[in-house]
Design a protein around this motif. Structure first.
Motif, PDB file in Angstrom:
ATOM      1  N   MET A   1      29.650  65.575  14.366  1.00 19.74           N
ATOM      2  CA  MET A   1      28.876  66.222  15.404  1.00 19.74           C
ATOM      3  C   MET A   1      27.496  65.578  15.532  1.00 19.74           C
ATOM      4  O   MET A   1      27.042  65.318  16.638  1.00 19.74           O
ATOM      5  N   ILE A   2      26.863  65.327  14.401  1.00 23.96           N
ATOM      6  CA  ILE A   2      25.525  64.720  14.423  1.00 23.96           C
ATOM      7  C   ILE A   2      25.611  63.291  14.947  1.00 23.96           C
ATOM      8  O   ILE A   2      24.746  62.858  15.724  1.00 23.96           O
ATOM      9  N   ALA A   3      26.661  62.556  14.539  1.00 24.08           N
ATOM     10  CA  ALA A   3      26.802  61.169  14.979  1.00 24.08           C
ATOM     11  C   ALA A   3      26.949  61.086  16.488  1.00 24.08           C
ATOM     12  O   ALA A   3      26.356  60.202  17.133  1.00 24.08           O
ATOM     13  N   GLU A   4      27.720  62.007  17.079  1.00 25.38           N
ATOM     14  CA  GLU A   4      27.898  62.006  18.531  1.00 25.38           C
ATOM     15  C   GLU A   4      26.584  62.299  19.248  1.00 25.38           C
ATOM     16  O   GLU A   4      26.266  61.692  20.271  1.00 25.38           O
ATOM     17  N   THR A   5      25.798  63.211  18.692  1.00 28.60           N
ATOM     18  CA  THR A   5      24.506  63.549  19.298  1.00 28.60           C
ATOM     19  C   THR A   5      23.549  62.365  19.232  1.00 28.60           C
ATOM     20  O   THR A   5      22.850  62.064  20.214  1.00 28.60           O
ATOM     21  N   VAL A   6      23.527  61.688  18.083  1.00 26.41           N
ATOM     22  CA  VAL A   6      22.641  60.524  17.932  1.00 26.41           C
ATOM     23  C   VAL A   6      23.062  59.417  18.894  1.00 26.41           C
ATOM     24  O   VAL A   6      22.203  58.788  19.543  1.00 26.41           O
ATOM     25  N   CYS A   7      24.353  59.163  19.005  1.00 18.98           N
ATOM     26  CA  CYS A   7      24.821  58.119  19.922  1.00 18.98           C
ATOM     27  C   CYS A   7      24.482  58.453  21.371  1.00 18.98           C
ATOM     28  O   CYS A   7      24.089  57.572  22.148  1.00 18.98           O
ATOM     29  N   SER A   8      24.613  59.720  21.740  1.00 19.88           N
ATOM     30  CA  SER A   8      24.258  60.129  23.099  1.00 19.88           C
ATOM     31  C   SER A   8      22.767  59.955  23.360  1.00 19.88           C
ATOM     32  O   SER A   8      22.363  59.500  24.440  1.00 19.88           O
ATOM     33  N   ALA A   9      21.931  60.281  22.379  1.00 19.31           N
ATOM     34  CA  ALA A   9      20.484  60.127  22.537  1.00 19.31           C
ATOM     35  C   ALA A   9      20.104  58.658  22.658  1.00 19.31           C
ATOM     36  O   ALA A   9      19.244  58.283  23.479  1.00 19.31           O
ATOM     37  N   VAL A  10      20.740  57.807  21.862  1.00 20.77           N
ATOM     38  CA  VAL A  10      20.456  56.367  21.931  1.00 20.77           C
ATOM     39  C   VAL A  10      20.850  55.826  23.301  1.00 20.77           C
ATOM     40  O   VAL A  10      20.116  55.028  23.911  1.00 20.77           O
ATOM     41  N   SER A  11      21.977  56.268  23.817  1.00 24.78           N
ATOM     42  CA  SER A  11      22.417  55.809  25.138  1.00 24.78           C
ATOM     43  C   SER A  11      21.484  56.293  26.235  1.00 24.78           C
ATOM     44  O   SER A  11      21.150  55.534  27.152  1.00 24.78           O
TER      45      SER A  11
ATOM     46  N   SER B   1      33.010  57.950  10.454  1.00 25.49           N
ATOM     47  CA  SER B   1      32.404  59.010   9.639  1.00 25.49           C
ATOM     48  C   SER B   1      33.429  59.606   8.677  1.00 25.49           C
ATOM     49  O   SER B   1      33.101  59.942   7.544  1.00 25.49           O
ATOM     50  N   ASP B   2      34.684  59.720   9.102  1.00 22.87           N
ATOM     51  CA  ASP B   2      35.730  60.192   8.193  1.00 22.87           C
ATOM     52  C   ASP B   2      35.980  59.194   7.076  1.00 22.87           C
ATOM     53  O   ASP B   2      36.214  59.573   5.924  1.00 22.87           O
ATOM     54  N   THR B   3      35.934  57.909   7.405  1.00 23.09           N
ATOM     55  CA  THR B   3      36.187  56.870   6.410  1.00 23.09           C
ATOM     56  C   THR B   3      35.044  56.769   5.410  1.00 23.09           C
ATOM     57  O   THR B   3      35.263  56.583   4.218  1.00 23.09           O
ATOM     58  N   ALA B   4      33.827  56.904   5.878  1.00 18.67           N
ATOM     59  CA  ALA B   4      32.673  56.740   4.998  1.00 18.67           C
ATOM     60  C   ALA B   4      32.611  57.815   3.927  1.00 18.67           C
ATOM     61  O   ALA B   4      32.115  57.563   2.834  1.00 18.67           O
ATOM     62  N   PHE B   5      33.132  58.988   4.190  1.00 17.10           N
ATOM     63  CA  PHE B   5      33.056  60.087   3.225  1.00 17.10           C
ATOM     64  C   PHE B   5      34.401  60.400   2.586  1.00 17.10           C
ATOM     65  O   PHE B   5      34.580  61.462   2.005  1.00 17.10           O
ATOM     66  N   SER B   6      35.352  59.498   2.676  1.00 16.07           N
ATOM     67  CA  SER B   6      36.688  59.722   2.129  1.00 16.07           C
ATOM     68  C   SER B   6      36.887  58.893   0.864  1.00 16.07           C
ATOM     69  O   SER B   6      36.743  57.666   0.891  1.00 16.07           O
ATOM     70  N   MET B   7      37.256  59.537  -0.241  1.00 16.20           N
ATOM     71  CA  MET B   7      37.517  58.817  -1.482  1.00 16.20           C
ATOM     72  C   MET B   7      38.773  57.961  -1.367  1.00 16.20           C
ATOM     73  O   MET B   7      38.867  56.892  -1.958  1.00 16.20           O
ATOM     74  N   LYS B   8      39.721  58.431  -0.590  1.00 14.49           N
ATOM     75  CA  LYS B   8      40.960  57.678  -0.389  1.00 14.49           C
ATOM     76  C   LYS B   8      40.662  56.342   0.297  1.00 14.49           C
ATOM     77  O   LYS B   8      41.210  55.302  -0.071  1.00 14.49           O
TER      78      LYS B   8
END
Length: 147
Positions: free
Chosen positions: A1-11, A53-60
């Motif tokens: 959610m935060i990543a989408e907001t940051v990307c929208s603000a940058v755009s 974001s899912d990959t960065a926080f996934s131990m797998k």
């Protein structure tokens, strides 16, 4: 959610800067800025940001990267061993010397045996013929280039 907001603000910020650049009559730069500023929103819409974001926080996922690293390391080790195959250092030097001695260093053509050699020419005749051949090559090159 935060990543989408940051990307929208940058755009949004990038599009604002592109509008100001277009107002200053620099349309090519403004178009380029608008293109760059639309990339973060496109990444959010395609799902790349969510996947990252899912990959960065996934131990797998991190374990998978570790396995990839081990596989790469094994490939490099096998390449190194393959290059250095040949036993001890003395054996490698002997093999290298045998390769060098396989062809005589001064040989310019394959040896055909005693019977196939042309008769030896006198030294004076061969010395006179050599420069003539060299000049004919040079003359042919000069004629080729129209000189």
């Amino acid at each position: 959610m935060i990543a989408e907001t940051v990307c929208s603000a940058v755009s949004a910020a990038g599009l604002g800067i592109a509008a100001i650049t277009a107002y200053r009559k620099r349309f090519l730069a403004a178009t380029r800025l608008a293109a760059y500023s639309l990339v973060p929103v496109a990444l959010v819409m395609t799902g790349v940001v969510g996947w990252l974001s899912d990959t960065a926080f996934s131990m797998k996922a991190w374990a998978g990267f570790g396995v990839l690293g081990v596989a790469w390391l094994l490939f490099m080790i096998t390449r190194t061993v393959e290059r250095r195959s040949g036993g001890t250092r003395k054996e490698r030097k002997a093999a290298k010397a045998a390769q060098r001695d396989a062809v005589a260093p001064a040989a310019s053509a394959p040896s055909l045996g005693q019977g196939a050699r042309p008769a030896a020419q006198p030294a004076a005749q061969s010395k006179a013929a050599a420069p003539k051949e060299d000049f004919s090559d040079i003359e042919a090159i000069l004629k080729k280039h129209g000189i």
